[in-house]
Enzyme design. Structure first.
Site, PDB file in Angstrom:
ATOM      1  N   HIS A 192      19.421  31.964   7.579  1.00  0.00           N
ATOM      2  CA  HIS A 192      20.700  31.397   8.030  1.00  0.00           C
ATOM      3  C   HIS A 192      21.045  31.839   9.448  1.00  0.00           C
ATOM      4  CE1 HIS A 192      20.945  30.389   3.832  1.00  0.00           C
ATOM      5  NE2 HIS A 192      21.958  29.596   4.115  1.00  0.00           N
ATOM      6  N   PRO A 193      21.582  30.913  10.221  1.00  0.00           N
ATOM      7  CA  PRO A 193      21.998  31.277  11.578  1.00  0.00           C
ATOM      8  C   PRO A 193      23.309  32.052  11.535  1.00  0.00           C
ATOM      9  CG  PRO A 193      22.657  29.034  11.126  1.00  0.00           C
ATOM     10  CD  PRO A 193      21.913  29.515   9.894  1.00  0.00           C
ATOM     11  N   SER A 221      24.281  22.794   9.488  1.00  0.00           N
ATOM     12  CA  SER A 221      24.977  24.020   9.870  1.00  0.00           C
ATOM     13  C   SER A 221      25.965  23.760  11.013  1.00  0.00           C
ATOM     14  CB  SER A 221      23.953  25.091  10.267  1.00  0.00           C
ATOM     15  OG  SER A 221      24.610  26.266  10.633  1.00  0.00           O
ATOM     16  N   GLU A 243      29.075  22.270   9.535  1.00  0.00           N
ATOM     17  CA  GLU A 243      29.826  23.256   8.752  1.00  0.00           C
ATOM     18  C   GLU A 243      30.580  24.218   9.673  1.00  0.00           C
ATOM     19  OE1 GLU A 243      26.414  22.892   5.315  1.00  0.00           O
ATOM     20  OE2 GLU A 243      26.383  24.606   6.662  1.00  0.00           O
ATOM     21  N   GLN A 244      29.899  24.670  10.709  1.00  0.00           N
ATOM     22  CA  GLN A 244      30.528  25.634  11.623  1.00  0.00           C
ATOM     23  C   GLN A 244      31.705  24.967  12.361  1.00  0.00           C
ATOM     24  OE1 GLN A 244      28.344  28.639  13.521  1.00  0.00           O
ATOM     25  NE2 GLN A 244      26.497  28.406  12.297  1.00  0.00           N
ATOM     26  N   PHE A 255      25.514  37.877   8.170  1.00  0.00           N
ATOM     27  CA  PHE A 255      26.686  37.665   7.319  1.00  0.00           C
ATOM     28  C   PHE A 255      26.747  36.184   6.981  1.00  0.00           C
ATOM     29  CE2 PHE A 255      31.139  36.254   7.103  1.00  0.00           C
ATOM     30  CZ  PHE A 255      31.606  37.066   6.090  1.00  0.00           C
ATOM     31  N   ILE A 295      28.676  33.081   4.832  1.00  0.00           N
ATOM     32  CA  ILE A 295      29.857  32.621   4.100  1.00  0.00           C
ATOM     33  C   ILE A 295      29.855  31.098   4.175  1.00  0.00           C
ATOM     34  CG2 ILE A 295      31.415  32.678   6.115  1.00  0.00           C
ATOM     35  CD1 ILE A 295      33.542  33.968   4.185  1.00  0.00           C
ATOM     36  N   CYS A 296      30.345  30.444   3.126  1.00  0.00           N
ATOM     37  CA  CYS A 296      30.386  28.983   3.132  1.00  0.00           C
ATOM     38  C   CYS A 296      31.457  28.536   4.132  1.00  0.00           C
ATOM     39  CB  CYS A 296      30.676  28.479   1.722  1.00  0.00           C
ATOM     40  SG  CYS A 296      30.836  26.692   1.652  1.00  0.00           S
ATOM     41  N   ALA A 297      31.024  28.100   5.301  1.00  0.00           N
ATOM     42  CA  ALA A 297      31.955  27.808   6.396  1.00  0.00           C
ATOM     43  C   ALA A 297      32.917  26.683   6.028  1.00  0.00           C
ATOM     44  CB  ALA A 297      31.171  27.463   7.663  1.00  0.00           C
TER      45      ALA A 297
END
Ligand SMILES: NC(=O)N[C@H]1NC(=O)NC1=O
Length: 172
Positions: free
Chosen positions: A71-72, A88, A91-92, A123, A125-127
């Site tokens: 994961h980034p 991603s 999501e971000q 770290f 987390i589901c963004a």
């Protein structure tokens, strides 16, 4: 959405197509899709999600770490370079990570760095289920957890990310 597929198409598609369509529902994990394709047929989308969770639960400790490491960082170097996967990136953006103040950016960078130094993976987390503030709170709080707790929490967040990615592909 127009181009979503249904569960019977999922069950009948060729192996290679399945691996292509679901190859990034777990970030950069073509192994997951390759394994889950053999668990067909699925009753419904919930059943399909459950197969990916089962994959995550049953892989070795090393594989779990590999999944986490794929994961980034949130708002990290790959994001700055425009090198995130499309999923991603979306999501971000949805968490507001594209609109950070310089202060927020520097807090997130320093917390990400110390988290990775402690645990050896980013770290996660589901963004899509969070905003900047709750991400910073998570970074502060979860740093104090043990390695075992963070592997469990991280894999659980990967499941949430995976479910939302699947629901973007398959009609419920
Ligand atoms: N580091 C991290 O949590 N990355 C991810 N989270 C998410 O929702 N999408 C990601 O790529």
């Amino acid at each position: 959405m127009e181009n979503m597929i249904n569960i019977s198409e999922v069950n009948s598609m060729k192996d290679e197509r399945f691996e292509w369509v679901f190859g990034n529902v777990i970030e950069l994990s073509s192994e997951a899709a390759a394994c889950v394709k053999n668990m067909r047929p699925f009753k419904d989308v919930t059943d399909l999600c459950a197969a990916f969770y089962k994959y995550l639960d049953e892989v070795t400790f090393e594989e779990k770490i590999k999944v986490l490491k794929s994961h980034p960082d949130l708002a990290g170097r790959l994001a700055a370079q425009g090198k995130l996967t499309p999923e991603s990136a979306c999501e971000q953006r949805s968490a507001g990570l594209n609109d950070l103040t310089p202060e927020q950016k520097s807090v997130i960078d320093s917390r990400n760095k110390r988290y990775k130094e402690k645990f050896g993976f980013p770290f996660i987390i589901c963004a899509r289920e969070n905003k900047v503030q709750s991400i910073i709170e998570g970074l502060n709080k979860r740093y104090n957890n043990s390695l075992e707790e963070e592997i469990n929490i991280g894999i659980n967040e990967v499941k949430k990310i995976c479910q939302l990615r699947i629901l973007d592909i398959v009609k419920n």
